[in-house]
Design a protein around this motif. Structure first.
Motif, mmCIF file in Angstrom:
data_model
loop_
_atom_site.group_PDB
_atom_site.id
_atom_site.type_symbol
_atom_site.label_atom_id
_atom_site.label_comp_id
_atom_site.label_asym_id
_atom_site.label_seq_id
_atom_site.Cartn_x
_atom_site.Cartn_y
_atom_site.Cartn_z
ATOM 1 N N HIS A 153 0.813 -1.216 0.000
ATOM 2 C CA HIS A 153 0.000 0.000 0.000
ATOM 3 C C HIS A 153 0.845 1.264 0.000
ATOM 4 O O HIS A 153 2.013 1.259 0.370
ATOM 5 N N ASP A 154 0.201 2.347 -0.446
ATOM 6 C CA ASP A 154 0.734 3.708 -0.358
ATOM 7 C C ASP A 154 2.126 3.870 -0.947
ATOM 8 O O ASP A 154 2.988 4.495 -0.356
ATOM 9 N N GLU A 155 2.333 3.323 -2.135
ATOM 10 C CA GLU A 155 3.636 3.438 -2.777
ATOM 11 C C GLU A 155 3.411 3.701 -4.262
ATOM 12 O O GLU A 155 2.538 3.103 -4.875
ATOM 13 N N LEU A 156 4.210 4.571 -4.838
ATOM 14 C CA LEU A 156 4.043 4.928 -6.241
ATOM 15 C C LEU A 156 5.042 4.261 -7.169
ATOM 16 O O LEU A 156 4.941 4.372 -8.371
ATOM 17 N N SER A 157 6.015 3.579 -6.616
ATOM 18 C CA SER A 157 7.066 2.973 -7.429
ATOM 19 C C SER A 157 6.695 1.566 -7.887
ATOM 20 O O SER A 157 5.743 0.972 -7.408
ATOM 21 N N SER A 158 7.495 1.039 -8.785
ATOM 22 C CA SER A 158 7.313 -0.318 -9.286
ATOM 23 C C SER A 158 8.101 -1.301 -8.435
ATOM 24 O O SER A 158 9.259 -1.034 -8.089
ATOM 25 N N ILE A 159 7.467 -2.419 -8.120
ATOM 26 C CA ILE A 159 8.181 -3.494 -7.426
ATOM 27 C C ILE A 159 7.692 -4.829 -7.961
ATOM 28 O O ILE A 159 6.737 -4.899 -8.721
ATOM 29 N N GLU A 160 8.362 -5.895 -7.523
ATOM 30 C CA GLU A 160 7.910 -7.219 -7.913
ATOM 31 C C GLU A 160 7.965 -8.189 -6.748
ATOM 32 O O GLU A 160 8.728 -8.025 -5.809
ATOM 33 N N MET A 161 7.091 -9.183 -6.848
ATOM 34 C CA MET A 161 7.016 -10.277 -5.887
ATOM 35 C C MET A 161 7.067 -11.538 -6.723
ATOM 36 O O MET A 161 6.276 -11.693 -7.665
ATOM 37 N N LYS A 162 8.004 -12.445 -6.419
ATOM 38 C CA LYS A 162 8.065 -13.654 -7.237
ATOM 39 C C LYS A 162 8.697 -14.823 -6.492
ATOM 40 O O LYS A 162 9.374 -14.645 -5.476
ATOM 41 N N ASN A 163 8.432 -16.017 -7.043
ATOM 42 C CA ASN A 163 8.994 -17.286 -6.578
ATOM 43 C C ASN A 163 8.585 -17.654 -5.154
ATOM 44 O O ASN A 163 9.411 -18.056 -4.341
ATOM 45 N N LEU A 164 7.287 -17.545 -4.846
ATOM 46 C CA LEU A 164 6.777 -17.884 -3.524
ATOM 47 C C LEU A 164 5.515 -18.724 -3.646
ATOM 48 O O LEU A 164 4.785 -18.606 -4.622
ATOM 49 N N THR A 165 5.234 -19.519 -2.620
ATOM 50 C CA THR A 165 3.921 -20.127 -2.432
ATOM 51 C C THR A 165 3.345 -19.550 -1.161
ATOM 52 O O THR A 165 4.024 -19.501 -0.132
ATOM 53 N N ILE A 166 2.096 -19.108 -1.229
ATOM 54 C CA ILE A 166 1.420 -18.547 -0.054
ATOM 55 C C ILE A 166 0.161 -19.367 0.180
ATOM 56 O O ILE A 166 -0.697 -19.462 -0.699
ATOM 57 N N VAL A 167 0.071 -19.966 1.354
ATOM 58 C CA VAL A 167 -1.074 -20.782 1.720
ATOM 59 C C VAL A 167 -2.006 -19.929 2.563
ATOM 60 O O VAL A 167 -1.620 -19.446 3.627
ATOM 61 N N GLY A 168 -3.231 -19.718 2.083
ATOM 62 C CA GLY A 168 -4.202 -18.909 2.803
ATOM 63 C C GLY A 168 -5.030 -19.742 3.763
ATOM 64 O O GLY A 168 -4.761 -20.919 3.984
ATOM 65 N N ARG A 169 -6.052 -19.131 4.342
ATOM 66 C CA ARG A 169 -6.937 -19.861 5.249
ATOM 67 C C ARG A 169 -8.351 -19.845 4.693
ATOM 68 O O ARG A 169 -8.667 -19.094 3.779
ATOM 69 N N ASN A 170 -9.183 -20.652 5.244
ATOM 70 C CA ASN A 170 -10.543 -20.787 4.745
ATOM 71 C C ASN A 170 -11.485 -19.841 5.455
ATOM 72 O O ASN A 170 -12.230 -20.227 6.339
ATOM 73 N N ASN A 171 -11.419 -18.576 5.069
ATOM 74 C CA ASN A 171 -12.315 -17.564 5.595
ATOM 75 C C ASN A 171 -12.788 -16.717 4.422
ATOM 76 O O ASN A 171 -11.979 -16.193 3.658
ATOM 77 N N TYR A 172 -14.058 -16.541 4.290
ATOM 78 C CA TYR A 172 -14.658 -15.873 3.138
ATOM 79 C C TYR A 172 -14.106 -14.466 2.880
ATOM 80 O O TYR A 172 -13.979 -14.043 1.747
ATOM 81 N N TRP A 173 -13.772 -13.706 3.914
ATOM 82 C CA TRP A 173 -13.355 -12.308 3.744
ATOM 83 C C TRP A 173 -11.844 -12.125 3.614
ATOM 84 O O TRP A 173 -11.356 -11.023 3.451
ATOM 85 N N ASP A 174 -11.078 -13.182 3.706
ATOM 86 C CA ASP A 174 -9.619 -13.068 3.647
ATOM 87 C C ASP A 174 -9.123 -12.629 2.279
ATOM 88 O O ASP A 174 -9.766 -12.878 1.257
ATOM 89 N N LYS A 175 -7.966 -11.998 2.295
ATOM 90 C CA LYS A 175 -7.268 -11.596 1.085
ATOM 91 C C LYS A 175 -5.814 -12.035 1.258
ATOM 92 O O LYS A 175 -5.132 -11.564 2.148
#
Length: 170
Positions: free
Chosen positions: A82-104
């Motif tokens: 959030h709140d950033e104007l520059s370019s960045i990247e995110m790569k080469n990861l696995t993210i395991v979420g949880r089972n909640n309807y409102w999660d992001k």
């Protein structure tokens, strides 16, 4: 720009001394400056709080998605860009979420440009990627979520060469 390394127990600047931490990814972000790259070494990272990224730092897994796993099953939002104007990247990861309807799993809000590449988002009942007032590119990634990708309020998303698996419209 500096390179900061992260492992399961801490972080360090390239050529610098090791800093022990129970929240190594967040600690690396906190100690980074705009333009730095955070290399996340192979391992299993359980997070108890959202990783808050309000700087232009690259988050790069230093290995394959099978080697670098972020377990976010105990948080509503895994990564918050959030709140950033520059370019960045995110790569080469696995993210395991949880089972909640409102999660992001990945929330991008008021952000200039974020490129997500070769990132696996899996097992969430909420949103895999949620963008608001942001521009993002998702490429070569796998998103498995009830609501895979959503954009709101002046967001732009480019989706290239991904595998999308949703149990409902996403």
């Amino acid at each position: 720009a500096e390179t900061i390394h992260v492992n399961e127990t801490g972080w360090w600047f390239e050529g610098g001394s090791f800093n022990e931490s129970t929240t190594p990814i967040q600690s690396a972000v906190n100690n980074a400056s705009d333009g730095d790259t955070i290399l996340i070494e192979p391992g299993y990272y359980s997070i108890a709080n959202t990783i808050d990224v309000n700087k232009a730092v690259n988050l790069i897994g230093n290995g394959t998605t099978e080697q670098i796993i972020v377990n976010a099953t105990s948080v509503e939002i895994a990564f918050y860009f959030h709140d950033e104007l520059s370019s960045i990247e995110m790569k080469n990861l696995t993210i395991v979420g949880r089972n909640n309807y409102w999660d992001k799993v990945i929330l991008v809000e008021n952000y200039g440009f974020l490129e997500i590449g070769n990132v696996n988002v899996t097992d969430t009942d909420g949103w895999g990627i949620y963008a608001k007032n942001s521009t993002i590119r998702v490429k070569d990634s796998k998103i498995k979520a009830s609501r895979c990708i959503e954009t709101r309020e002046n967001s732009y998303i480019e989706i290239l060469n991904n595998q999308i698996d949703s149990s409902s419209l996403g």
